[in-house]
Write a protein that holds these residues in place. Structure first.
Motif, PDB file in Angstrom:
ATOM      1  N   LYS A 181       7.362  -1.629  -5.353  1.00  0.00           N
ATOM      2  CA  LYS A 181       6.816  -0.089  -5.343  1.00  0.00           C
ATOM      3  C   LYS A 181       5.555  -0.099  -5.159  1.00  0.00           C
ATOM      4  O   LYS A 181       5.067   0.844  -4.367  1.00  0.00           O
ATOM      5  N   PHE A 182       4.605  -0.818  -5.797  1.00  0.00           N
ATOM      6  CA  PHE A 182       3.274  -0.646  -5.520  1.00  0.00           C
ATOM      7  C   PHE A 182       2.825  -0.999  -4.134  1.00  0.00           C
ATOM      8  O   PHE A 182       2.022   0.008  -3.398  1.00  0.00           O
ATOM      9  N   TYR A 183       3.270  -1.861  -3.491  1.00  0.00           N
ATOM     10  CA  TYR A 183       2.756  -2.146  -2.206  1.00  0.00           C
ATOM     11  C   TYR A 183       3.350  -1.071  -1.250  1.00  0.00           C
ATOM     12  O   TYR A 183       2.800  -0.817  -0.157  1.00  0.00           O
ATOM     13  N   PHE A 184       4.615  -0.838  -1.316  1.00  0.00           N
ATOM     14  CA  PHE A 184       4.952   0.491  -0.348  1.00  0.00           C
ATOM     15  C   PHE A 184       4.331   1.652  -0.583  1.00  0.00           C
ATOM     16  O   PHE A 184       3.871   2.366   0.493  1.00  0.00           O
ATOM     17  N   ASN A 185       4.089   2.054  -1.996  1.00  0.00           N
ATOM     18  CA  ASN A 185       2.924   3.135  -2.160  1.00  0.00           C
ATOM     19  C   ASN A 185       1.670   2.967  -1.497  1.00  0.00           C
ATOM     20  O   ASN A 185       0.765   3.929  -1.139  1.00  0.00           O
ATOM     21  N   GLU A 186       1.202   1.667  -1.336  1.00  0.00           N
ATOM     22  CA  GLU A 186      -0.007   1.703  -0.806  1.00  0.00           C
ATOM     23  C   GLU A 186      -0.026   1.453   0.920  1.00  0.00           C
ATOM     24  O   GLU A 186      -0.895   1.107   1.520  1.00  0.00           O
ATOM     25  N   LYS A 223      -4.413  -0.253  -7.729  1.00  0.00           N
ATOM     26  CA  LYS A 223      -4.960   0.688  -6.548  1.00  0.00           C
ATOM     27  C   LYS A 223      -6.409   0.656  -6.201  1.00  0.00           C
ATOM     28  O   LYS A 223      -6.707   0.237  -5.224  1.00  0.00           O
ATOM     29  N   SER A 271      -0.196  -0.306 -14.266  1.00  0.00           N
ATOM     30  CA  SER A 271       0.181   1.139 -14.022  1.00  0.00           C
ATOM     31  C   SER A 271      -1.052   1.972 -14.643  1.00  0.00           C
ATOM     32  O   SER A 271      -0.565   3.157 -15.046  1.00  0.00           O
TER      33      SER A 271
END
Length: 155
Positions: A137-142, A106, A101
């Protein structure tokens, strides 16, 4: 063989991040970080599995270093799927728990995506454990989307 390096020359989580393509000669450096993803396994088992992976010609290992220390790791496999063409399938993705985080993932995935594009891949795919909601959440945001389920049968 010397690992390929891509020093961070842009603003990001830190100015001392370095993306490298790893080789089997780097196992002693990277296996302890991989072991953090699978702490129920002993280090020798993780190292042996990774050594076997390096024997496959379509296998690649990506690592992010900070001040000379590995802080993020991912395996990658070049495959071809009927529905997507040539792709990179990443697995065993781990970021040092103390650095999550903070933009490390990223930065790391931006370099993996650049590598995949330069190597003719049309997509990147991955699996993540159902209970790992932070990774979702990370992969959705990417920009990743869920395509289906991953099934396993132990033989």
């Amino acid at each position: 063989m010397t690992p390929k390096t891509h020093p961070n020359r842009e603003a990001g989580p830190s100015k001392d991040l370095e993306f490298r393509i790893m080789t089997a000669a780097d196992l002693d450096t990277i296996a302890p970080l991989a072991n953090k993803l699978h702490p129920h396994l002993d280090l020798a088992t993780v190292r042996a599995s990774m050594a076997e992976m390096f024997e496959f010609p379509t296998y690649h290992c990506f690592c992010l270093f900070q001040a000379g220390r590995p802080i993020a790791l991912s395996n990658g496999w070049i495959t071809v799927r009927i529905y997507s063409g040539k792709q990179l399938e990443v697995d065993n993705v781990v970021v040092d728990p103390d650095l999550r985080s903070q933009g490390v993932g990223k930065f790391f995935f931006a370099h993996i995506q650049e590598w995949a594009h330069k190597n003719g891949c049309h997509t990147i795919e991955l699996n993540t454990f159902v209970q790992n909601s932070k990774s979702h959440k990370f992969y959705f945001n990417e920009g990743y989307k869920i395509l289906g389920f991953h099934f396993q049968k132990i033989l």
